[in-house]
Scaffold this active site. Sequence first.
Site, short mmCIF file in Angstrom:
data_model
loop_
_atom_site.label_atom_id
_atom_site.label_comp_id
_atom_site.label_asym_id
_atom_site.label_seq_id
_atom_site.Cartn_x
_atom_site.Cartn_y
_atom_site.Cartn_z
N ARG A 22 75.00 -15.85 -28.78
CA ARG A 22 76.44 -16.35 -28.90
C ARG A 22 77.01 -16.03 -30.41
NH1 ARG A 22 74.64 -21.59 -26.81
NH2 ARG A 22 74.15 -21.16 -24.83
N GLU A 27 51.69 -27.19 -27.98
CA GLU A 27 51.54 -26.37 -26.72
C GLU A 27 50.90 -24.88 -27.43
OE1 GLU A 27 54.82 -26.41 -24.12
OE2 GLU A 27 54.39 -24.34 -23.81
N TYR A 47 58.93 -16.06 -12.06
CA TYR A 47 59.12 -17.05 -13.09
C TYR A 47 60.45 -17.54 -12.84
CZ TYR A 47 59.54 -17.83 -18.42
OH TYR A 47 59.78 -18.37 -19.49
N ASP A 72 63.02 -20.82 -12.37
CA ASP A 72 63.35 -22.10 -12.97
C ASP A 72 63.45 -22.93 -11.98
OD1 ASP A 72 63.47 -21.43 -15.64
OD2 ASP A 72 65.66 -20.77 -15.57
N ARG A 85 66.44 -14.08 -20.82
CA ARG A 85 66.68 -15.43 -20.64
C ARG A 85 67.25 -16.03 -21.72
NH1 ARG A 85 63.01 -18.17 -17.27
NH2 ARG A 85 62.74 -20.20 -18.55
N ARG A 136 54.85 -24.38 -29.62
CA ARG A 136 55.87 -25.17 -29.74
C ARG A 136 55.16 -26.81 -30.02
NH1 ARG A 136 59.00 -23.61 -24.61
NH2 ARG A 136 57.43 -23.62 -22.98
N ARG A 147 49.48 -16.68 -17.26
CA ARG A 147 49.38 -17.20 -18.55
C ARG A 147 49.20 -18.74 -18.32
NH1 ARG A 147 47.61 -14.82 -22.56
NH2 ARG A 147 48.64 -16.13 -24.22
N1 UDP Z 1 61.53 -16.62 -27.17
C1 UDP Z 1 61.43 -16.22 -28.29
N2 UDP Z 1 61.45 -17.20 -29.41
C2 UDP Z 1 61.71 -18.51 -29.18
C3 UDP Z 1 61.78 -19.06 -27.96
C4 UDP Z 1 61.69 -18.13 -26.80
O1 UDP Z 1 61.54 -15.27 -28.69
O2 UDP Z 1 61.79 -19.18 -30.19
C5 UDP Z 1 61.38 -15.72 -25.78
C6 UDP Z 1 60.02 -15.46 -25.76
O3 UDP Z 1 59.96 -14.04 -25.47
C7 UDP Z 1 59.89 -16.21 -24.45
C8 UDP Z 1 61.13 -16.21 -23.81
O4 UDP Z 1 62.10 -16.11 -24.74
O5 UDP Z 1 58.68 -15.93 -23.62
C9 UDP Z 1 61.45 -17.41 -22.96
O6 UDP Z 1 61.41 -18.50 -23.80
P1 UDP Z 1 61.80 -20.10 -22.94
O7 UDP Z 1 61.62 -20.83 -23.85
O8 UDP Z 1 62.82 -19.70 -22.19
O9 UDP Z 1 60.47 -19.99 -21.90
P2 UDP Z 1 59.98 -21.31 -21.17
O10 UDP Z 1 60.50 -22.49 -21.56
O11 UDP Z 1 60.14 -21.04 -19.80
O12 UDP Z 1 58.30 -21.19 -21.71
#
Ligand code: UDP
Length: 366
Positions: free
Chosen positions: A175, A300, A348, A350, A171, A280, A248
């Site tokens: 870059r 969170e 999962y 979006d 996901r 976060r 989860r």
């Molecule tokens: N991820 C990570 N570090 C970060 C943010 C995301 O390793 O700082 C990885 C982690 O495995 C996570 C996945 O990327 O489960 C998807 O993150 P995303 O933020 O897309 O998840 P959501 O916003 O759906 O909770």
Amino acid sequence: MKYDYLIVGTGLFGAVFAHEMNKCGRKCLVIDKRNHIAGNIYTEKKLDINVHKYGAHIFHTSDKKVWNYVNQFCEFNNYINQPVAIYKDELYNLPFNMNTFSKMWGIKTPAEAERIIREQVAEQNNLKPKNLEEQALSLVGRDIYEKLIKGYTEKQWGRECTELPSFIIKRLPVRFTFNNNYFNDRYQGIPCGGYTELISKLLNDIPVMLNTEYKEFIAKTDDVFEKTVYTGMIDEFFDYSLGELEYRSLKFEEEILEGVANYQGNAVVNYTAKEVPYTRIIEHKHFEFGTQPDTIITREYSKKWSRGDEPYYPVNDDKNQKLYSEYEKLAEARQDVIFGGRLGKYKYYDMDKVVAEALSLCEKEI
Ligand code: UDP
């Protein structure tokens, strides 16, 4: 009373489906067990700030049809998600881009970053990645993996990266440009006025019953429904008869900081070290460029789901996928029930995919 559809859940899937079918003259009743509409995209206004009560939601899509669709109901602002990650006393830009690499290694050019990553990736001996750890190491190398991926991912999913499917990490973009946009999609934004407004417009004119649990409701109603659209957990619908699917869950700790106009300078700050218990901190006002004198933040925490908790993420590993496909067979045998959304489909998704799925179901039904 005879209805064409009983729609269970006022989240994005249920609301889009109800709206479109109602527009075609189908008689719909929408129920929700909570005391408010909008499911997990519910936002609540406090101190003039739209608080994302069930976690941050950023709408992004490359699907023009979906983008035009949601824009009919409300205006979207020009928010672009540019989270930062804090690892111990270091701060990095996300997703992994030249700003991240420059801070990590003190380099300036894509060629330098590519060389370092190539060297670190080479330590993997070109093996085909079998799990999330191997996938991450072969994509960005050890430094990024250890500081920005490992701790966050293991907190988020409650297991070792070696025990997780690699698709989760796909996901995240990598870059070699100085572009901090978290998403690659063409369109992005937050509904002005909050997501609850969007759902409220979709459900306008449609009867909605809140505080109404599905099983209790059908046990006592005399109404007749041709079909049910169920957006809750598929395993719960079947009384967990084949066993529990894994999810989860999340815990949110909301704090109002009076007199603090700007707590962290960004809507989303990830804490990637394992020692910090939360994943976060969201500062809600920054989703809408708020200039209020106070602020609201949410820490969170990720946690294991058990019955009674809110499910947020399906755990789409092989074991759970296999169980889900058994539930899918039960679902196929129920001609009168359609499952949809993240929980109904155990996927999962979006938000844009949820809208697209609801619209395509409407086409099929019509
Ligand atoms: N991820 C990570 N570090 C970060 C943010 C995301 O390793 O700082 C990885 C982690 O495995 C996570 C996945 O990327 O489960 C998807 O993150 P995303 O933020 O897309 O998840 P959501 O916003 O759906 O909770």
